[in-house]
Design a protein around this motif. Sequence first.
Motif, PDB file in Angstrom:
ATOM      1  N   SER A   1       7.005  35.014  33.426  1.00  0.00           N
ATOM      2  CA  SER A   1       6.051  36.109  33.467  1.00  0.00           C
ATOM      3  C   SER A   1       5.648  36.522  32.054  1.00  0.00           C
ATOM      4  O   SER A   1       6.496  36.587  31.152  1.00  0.00           O
ATOM      5  CB  SER A   1       6.653  37.316  34.204  1.00  0.00           C
ATOM      6  OG  SER A   1       6.970  36.979  35.538  1.00  0.00           O
TER       7      SER A   1
ATOM      8  N   ARG B   1      -2.698  35.653  38.003  1.00  0.00           N
ATOM      9  CA  ARG B   1      -2.984  36.703  37.033  1.00  0.00           C
ATOM     10  C   ARG B   1      -3.653  37.877  37.746  1.00  0.00           C
ATOM     11  O   ARG B   1      -4.529  37.686  38.590  1.00  0.00           O
ATOM     12  CB  ARG B   1      -3.909  36.194  35.917  1.00  0.00           C
ATOM     13  CG  ARG B   1      -3.319  35.106  35.054  1.00  0.00           C
ATOM     14  CD  ARG B   1      -4.179  34.860  33.819  1.00  0.00           C
ATOM     15  NE  ARG B   1      -3.664  33.748  33.026  1.00  0.00           N
ATOM     16  CZ  ARG B   1      -4.301  32.603  32.829  1.00  0.00           C
ATOM     17  NH1 ARG B   1      -5.496  32.432  33.378  1.00  0.00           N
ATOM     18  NH2 ARG B   1      -3.784  31.652  32.101  1.00  0.00           N
TER      19      ARG B   1
ATOM     20  N   TYR C   1      -2.089  36.248  24.269  1.00  0.00           N
ATOM     21  CA  TYR C   1      -0.836  36.612  24.918  1.00  0.00           C
ATOM     22  C   TYR C   1      -0.061  37.599  24.046  1.00  0.00           C
ATOM     23  O   TYR C   1      -0.052  37.494  22.820  1.00  0.00           O
ATOM     24  CB  TYR C   1       0.033  35.378  25.148  1.00  0.00           C
ATOM     25  CG  TYR C   1      -0.368  34.558  26.351  1.00  0.00           C
ATOM     26  CD1 TYR C   1      -1.252  33.492  26.198  1.00  0.00           C
ATOM     27  CD2 TYR C   1       0.125  34.831  27.610  1.00  0.00           C
ATOM     28  CE1 TYR C   1      -1.633  32.721  27.293  1.00  0.00           C
ATOM     29  CE2 TYR C   1      -0.242  34.077  28.706  1.00  0.00           C
ATOM     30  CZ  TYR C   1      -1.119  33.028  28.549  1.00  0.00           C
ATOM     31  OH  TYR C   1      -1.490  32.287  29.629  1.00  0.00           O
TER      32      TYR C   1
ATOM     33  N   LYS D   1       2.402  38.846  29.623  1.00  0.00           N
ATOM     34  CA  LYS D   1       1.293  39.787  29.545  1.00  0.00           C
ATOM     35  C   LYS D   1       0.351  39.350  28.449  1.00  0.00           C
ATOM     36  O   LYS D   1       0.753  38.676  27.491  1.00  0.00           O
ATOM     37  CB  LYS D   1       1.793  41.207  29.267  1.00  0.00           C
ATOM     38  CG  LYS D   1       2.643  41.810  30.388  1.00  0.00           C
ATOM     39  CD  LYS D   1       3.073  43.217  30.036  1.00  0.00           C
ATOM     40  CE  LYS D   1       3.927  43.835  31.140  1.00  0.00           C
ATOM     41  NZ  LYS D   1       3.158  44.030  32.382  1.00  0.00           N
TER      42      LYS D   1
ATOM     43  N   ASP E   1      -1.513  40.570  33.735  1.00  0.00           N
ATOM     44  CA  ASP E   1      -0.118  40.200  33.968  1.00  0.00           C
ATOM     45  C   ASP E   1      -0.123  38.820  34.601  1.00  0.00           C
ATOM     46  O   ASP E   1      -0.828  38.584  35.586  1.00  0.00           O
ATOM     47  CB  ASP E   1       0.570  41.193  34.903  1.00  0.00           C
ATOM     48  CG  ASP E   1       0.748  42.558  34.264  1.00  0.00           C
ATOM     49  OD1 ASP E   1       1.244  42.625  33.130  1.00  0.00           O
ATOM     50  OD2 ASP E   1       0.368  43.560  34.910  1.00  0.00           O
TER      51      ASP E   1
ATOM     52  N   TRP F   1      -6.862  43.540  30.300  1.00  0.00           N
ATOM     53  CA  TRP F   1      -5.452  43.191  30.237  1.00  0.00           C
ATOM     54  C   TRP F   1      -5.051  42.427  31.497  1.00  0.00           C
ATOM     55  O   TRP F   1      -5.631  42.612  32.565  1.00  0.00           O
ATOM     56  CB  TRP F   1      -4.609  44.455  30.104  1.00  0.00           C
ATOM     57  CG  TRP F   1      -4.820  45.166  28.807  1.00  0.00           C
ATOM     58  CD1 TRP F   1      -4.153  44.972  27.629  1.00  0.00           C
ATOM     59  CD2 TRP F   1      -5.790  46.198  28.547  1.00  0.00           C
ATOM     60  NE1 TRP F   1      -4.643  45.816  26.658  1.00  0.00           N
ATOM     61  CE2 TRP F   1      -5.648  46.568  27.180  1.00  0.00           C
ATOM     62  CE3 TRP F   1      -6.767  46.830  29.316  1.00  0.00           C
ATOM     63  CZ2 TRP F   1      -6.436  47.558  26.588  1.00  0.00           C
ATOM     64  CZ3 TRP F   1      -7.561  47.808  28.733  1.00  0.00           C
ATOM     65  CH2 TRP F   1      -7.388  48.165  27.390  1.00  0.00           C
TER      66      TRP F   1
ATOM     67  N   GLN G   1      -4.241  39.651  27.193  1.00  0.00           N
ATOM     68  CA  GLN G   1      -5.536  40.283  27.369  1.00  0.00           C
ATOM     69  C   GLN G   1      -6.664  39.288  27.132  1.00  0.00           C
ATOM     70  O   GLN G   1      -6.488  38.278  26.442  1.00  0.00           O
ATOM     71  CB  GLN G   1      -5.699  41.480  26.439  1.00  0.00           C
ATOM     72  CG  GLN G   1      -5.578  41.143  24.961  1.00  0.00           C
ATOM     73  CD  GLN G   1      -5.646  42.376  24.090  1.00  0.00           C
ATOM     74  OE1 GLN G   1      -6.707  42.741  23.595  1.00  0.00           O
ATOM     75  NE2 GLN G   1      -4.497  43.021  23.913  1.00  0.00           N
TER      76      GLN G   1
END
Length: 379
Positions: free
Chosen positions: A253, A210, A342, A255, A245, A243, A257
């Motif tokens: 993959s 991450r 997520y 994204k 990734d 945030w 926070q």
Amino acid sequence: MKKNILFETIAIAGCVSVLYADIITINEVGVGARAYSFANNYVALSNDMSGIFWNPAALSFLPVREFQISTEGLTNTNTTDFFGTSQKSDVRRFRMTNAGFLTALPTSRGGLTFAGAFQSPYIFDNNPSFHGSYINTFNEVVQDEDTYRGYGNLNYWSGAFGMQVAPGLGVGGALSLVTGTEKIKHSFLKLTSGVIVNSVDDDYNDTKERDYLGYDLRAGLLYSFPNKKVRIGARLVIPQTIWFDESSTFSGSYKGQLNSSFSGAIGVAGVLPFMTLSSEVRLRAPYDFINPDEAIPTTSPAHDVKTGAGIGAEIPLSTSNFLVRLGFSWDQYDLYEFAMKYDNEPTGIDTVGDLTGWSTSEYGVTKDRKLLTAGIAYV
């Protein structure tokens, strides 16, 4: 201007007991050598550049120019239980936690200070392991081995100010760009009568990485009594958003926070003829305080106020320039220091649009966090 050179060696011992969960497990180790010596009970005593993190208002009482570098050594012990089998894992590391510069400007009220720093107050060191065996309902011997290793850190690139607004009264604020990385390796092996029954669920290996980017905003208040022997301080940390990734060998993959709730501390420090004392009380507001629409179960740890307290002492040795420092802190271990959300849904994690799913009885903590410190300084 007065120049001080400080050499310090610190020994730190901490003992924490946690259970692995699909939530963020993070340790706040803080900033600054002197603060460590006081077991991070520093909101009222801050008198150096580390006040950017502990209490920005303390900067207003620093009429100097200062450059500071701090390093930290950590021992962290995790104890886990799995079907009656206890497993203990240790993390040891040495790293730089702080580097920066501050400068004071003379004012009619007595103090205006600006500072900039790199600080690394949070680490992801977490390595619980589960090993055990049991008899299932079919009278088969089942052996489980679950190993988890997470490491990384969050770095704060901070700008701060402190200003005296009245005699003895200072206010301050700090805004930080938060960056960081985390790497997680998780493996699971389940043998039923010595055989892997399900090649997917019973023999599992995954590596996650991450990258983090966010902000931190905190404010401080500090009052120094006219005799300069007693100080009262307070810190408020505004809810953070960081945030990330994520890439995973198992699920792809994604994204998301990290979010935090309001947190802060209030403390008092005093200078006695034979020692300096500093104590404080800390708390974190429950997450439904900032997310009233979230359906957080009353049995979830995220529904509770988390508290902590501690005390530290500095004792000069009269026959030399050495100082002895001691500290002790107790905190309720907080599984939700940061909560995860997520933007899209990784395999096996139902958290889209919600913060972590607010675990109830699945995950828990068997012990509180305790930190005992001892330091020797030469001034």
